[in-house]
Design a protein around this motif. Structure first.
Motif, short mmCIF file in Angstrom:
data_model
loop_
_atom_site.label_atom_id
_atom_site.label_comp_id
_atom_site.label_asym_id
_atom_site.label_seq_id
_atom_site.Cartn_x
_atom_site.Cartn_y
_atom_site.Cartn_z
N LEU A 1 0.64 -1.39 0.00
CA LEU A 1 0.14 -0.01 0.07
C LEU A 1 1.03 1.28 -0.09
N PHE A 2 1.81 1.29 0.98
CA PHE A 2 2.90 2.34 0.87
C PHE A 2 3.34 2.65 -0.59
N GLU A 3 3.91 1.76 -1.19
CA GLU A 3 4.57 1.60 -2.55
C GLU A 3 3.64 2.33 -3.61
N LEU A 4 2.42 1.81 -3.34
CA LEU A 4 1.13 2.29 -4.57
C LEU A 4 0.89 3.86 -4.16
N ALA A 5 1.15 4.37 -2.69
CA ALA A 5 0.67 5.58 -2.38
C ALA A 5 2.02 6.41 -2.94
N ARG A 6 3.02 6.00 -2.79
CA ARG A 6 4.52 6.65 -3.25
C ARG A 6 4.32 6.80 -4.93
N SER A 7 4.02 5.83 -5.48
CA SER A 7 3.64 6.07 -6.96
C SER A 7 2.65 6.83 -7.37
N GLN A 8 1.74 7.03 -6.40
CA GLN A 8 0.51 7.88 -6.85
C GLN A 8 -0.54 7.27 -7.87
N THR A 9 -0.41 5.67 -7.41
CA THR A 9 -1.03 5.01 -8.50
C THR A 9 -2.50 4.13 -7.81
N LEU A 10 -2.38 4.44 -6.19
CA LEU A 10 -3.51 3.82 -5.51
C LEU A 10 -4.74 4.29 -5.80
N ARG A 11 -5.10 5.60 -6.27
CA ARG A 11 -6.39 6.08 -6.50
C ARG A 11 -6.89 5.51 -7.73
N ASP A 12 -6.17 4.90 -8.61
CA ASP A 12 -6.70 4.51 -9.95
C ASP A 12 -7.86 3.30 -9.75
N PRO A 13 -8.81 3.35 -10.19
CA PRO A 13 -9.89 2.39 -9.90
C PRO A 13 -9.73 1.14 -9.95
N GLU A 14 -9.15 0.67 -10.70
CA GLU A 14 -8.90 -0.88 -11.00
C GLU A 14 -7.73 -1.35 -9.89
N VAL A 15 -6.84 -0.37 -9.55
CA VAL A 15 -5.81 -0.64 -8.72
C VAL A 15 -6.57 -0.72 -7.20
N LEU A 16 -7.32 0.24 -6.97
CA LEU A 16 -7.99 0.52 -5.70
C LEU A 16 -8.98 -0.85 -5.52
N LYS A 17 -9.56 -1.15 -6.69
CA LYS A 17 -10.22 -2.54 -6.31
C LYS A 17 -9.94 -3.69 -6.04
N ALA A 18 -8.60 -3.67 -6.89
CA ALA A 18 -7.63 -4.94 -6.69
C ALA A 18 -7.14 -4.91 -5.11
N GLN A 19 -6.90 -3.77 -4.51
CA GLN A 19 -6.34 -3.87 -3.33
C GLN A 19 -7.45 -4.27 -2.36
N ILE A 20 -8.79 -3.81 -2.60
CA ILE A 20 -9.76 -4.20 -1.65
C ILE A 20 -9.69 -5.33 -1.52
N LYS A 21 -9.56 -6.39 -2.56
CA LYS A 21 -9.95 -7.79 -2.70
C LYS A 21 -9.00 -8.61 -2.20
N ARG A 22 -7.69 -8.00 -2.14
CA ARG A 22 -6.55 -8.42 -1.77
C ARG A 22 -6.48 -8.32 -0.21
N MET A 23 -6.99 -7.28 0.36
CA MET A 23 -6.99 -6.88 1.88
C MET A 23 -8.08 -7.76 2.52
N ILE A 24 -9.15 -8.06 1.70
CA ILE A 24 -10.29 -8.82 2.25
C ILE A 24 -9.93 -10.27 2.57
N GLN A 25 -8.74 -10.81 1.60
CA GLN A 25 -8.57 -12.15 1.79
C GLN A 25 -7.35 -12.32 2.71
N ASP A 26 -6.57 -11.31 2.87
CA ASP A 26 -5.44 -11.36 3.91
C ASP A 26 -5.80 -11.62 5.35
N GLU A 27 -5.03 -12.42 5.87
CA GLU A 27 -5.42 -12.63 7.27
C GLU A 27 -5.44 -11.35 8.29
N LYS A 28 -4.92 -10.34 7.84
CA LYS A 28 -4.96 -9.22 8.83
C LYS A 28 -6.56 -8.58 8.59
#
Length: 349
Positions: free
Chosen positions: A27-54
């Motif tokens: 997440l920090f790397e995506l923030a540094r590259s300013q790509t986190l807000r891209d809709p497809e990137v953000l959706k992919a992160q939501i899916k990843r985070m939901i499946q993560d044990e955290k």
């Protein structure tokens, strides 16, 4: 003034929402590259985070808040009145609700499973307590339920126990819980100078429901009780420790009721069917609860259009859980902040 949060703020808000902790390196790397807000990137992160044990932090904290599961540790019961209920069963009840919630989240099920479902999670201790056969061991496992005695959160032992008194059920507490946490219509506090219900089991030989109905005939009480109590009466087949019963003090349990809308039911299964047929209030309520959790603040008047819009979108796509998460993350309240105000995102951690 309002402004869009930057990528680092978005990463933090997203992480505390779905993980209850700080962002990871991805997440920090995506923030540094300013790509986190891209809709497809953000959706992919939501899916990843939901499946993560955290994401267990989200599941534990949100269910503790929405379902009030945190109250279960204070719900002691007399072993003579409620044989079989003990710390192991109580802990298993909370785990049942958490694992059930996790399944709806990770498998992207319909939110309507919370109202009624054909499965739950039990270990051997809880299965024996519920009367479910074929389960062994301390680990919870997914089992099919018949939809009569169990189905959805309203019939889970955790909810039934925390909405009861130590020595008896409480249709009032249960009805108020359903109104606030399922229908999003919290009842007002009782009017002043109302005489509390006096329990006298020696003089009163009927069921507690009969005693309550005699008590609530007061005009000052009837308006609220007519909305609350039927919802609680539907759950009278469950005792104050969540176990199924058909009799109370030697008399048949009456779990029938009539709603203010005129709809009638004979048991919890029929009430659940009514709620399923009219899901808008629940979906709006659940959306509000999730938005409050994600923002760490209450829902304001200016948030109402967002809640209405999300509710409408969910109804068009089978009420999928991950759609709700995406809708919230892409919403104006989540994506923007008022200048000069802190995010307060750590309040949920």
């Amino acid at each position: 003034t309002l402004r869009y949060i930057n990528d680092y703020e978005l990463a933090s808000r997203l992480s505390y929402f779905l993980w209850s902790t700080m962002p990871d390196e991805e997440l920090f790397e995506l923030a540094r590259s300013q790509t986190l807000r891209d809709p497809e990137v953000l959706k992919a992160q939501i899916k990843r985070m939901i499946q993560d044990e955290k994401s267990w932090g989200f599941i534990e904290n949100f269910t503790g808040q929405w379902l009030e599961l945190r109250n279960l540790e204070f719900a002691g019961r007399n072993g003579e009145l409620y044989p079989g209920f003990n710390g192991a069963v109580s802990n298993a009840m909370r785990k049942e609700s958490e694992l059930f919630f996790q399944a709806v989240v990770r498998d992207n099920m319909s939110l309507l499973n919370f109202l009624d479902s054909d499965f739950t999670y039990v270990n051997e201790a809880l299965a024996n307590y519920y009367g479910i056969e074929g389960v062994t061991g301390e680990a919870h496992q997914r089992v099919a339920v018949d939809g009569v005695q169990r189905g959805g959160v309203l019939t889970q032992g955790s909810i039934l126990t925390i909405t009861s008194r130590p020595t008896r059920t409480s249709p009032v507490l249960r009805g108020a819980w359903v109104m606030e946490n399922i229908l999003g219509a919290a009842p007002p506090p009782p009017p002043p100078n109302i005489t509390p219900l006096q329990e006298n089991t020696e003089k009163f030989k009927g069921t507690f429901r009969q005693q309550l109905e005699a008590h609530r005939n007061s005009p000052g009480c009837a308006s609220c009780h007519n909305r609350m109590d039927p919802l609680g009466f539907a759950l009278e087949n469950y005792d104050a420790a969540g176990k199924w019963r058909t009799e109370e003090r030697g008399l048949p349990v009456d779990s029938s009721g009539i709603l203010p809308t005129g709809e009638t039911f004979d048991n919890s299964q029929e009430l659940r069917a009514i709620l399923l047929a009219n899901p808008d209030d629940f979906i709006r309520c659940f959306t509000e609860k999730m938005l409050i959790y994600s923002l760490g603040r209450g829902v304001e008047d200016y948030d109402r259009p967002v809640v209405a819009e999300i509710t409408q979108h969910l109804s068009e796509n089978n009420y999928r859980f991950q759609d709700l998460i995406e809708e919230i993350v892409f919403s104006v309240p989540f994506q923007m902040r008022r200048e000069g105000k802190e995010l307060n995102i750590e309040e949920k951690a």
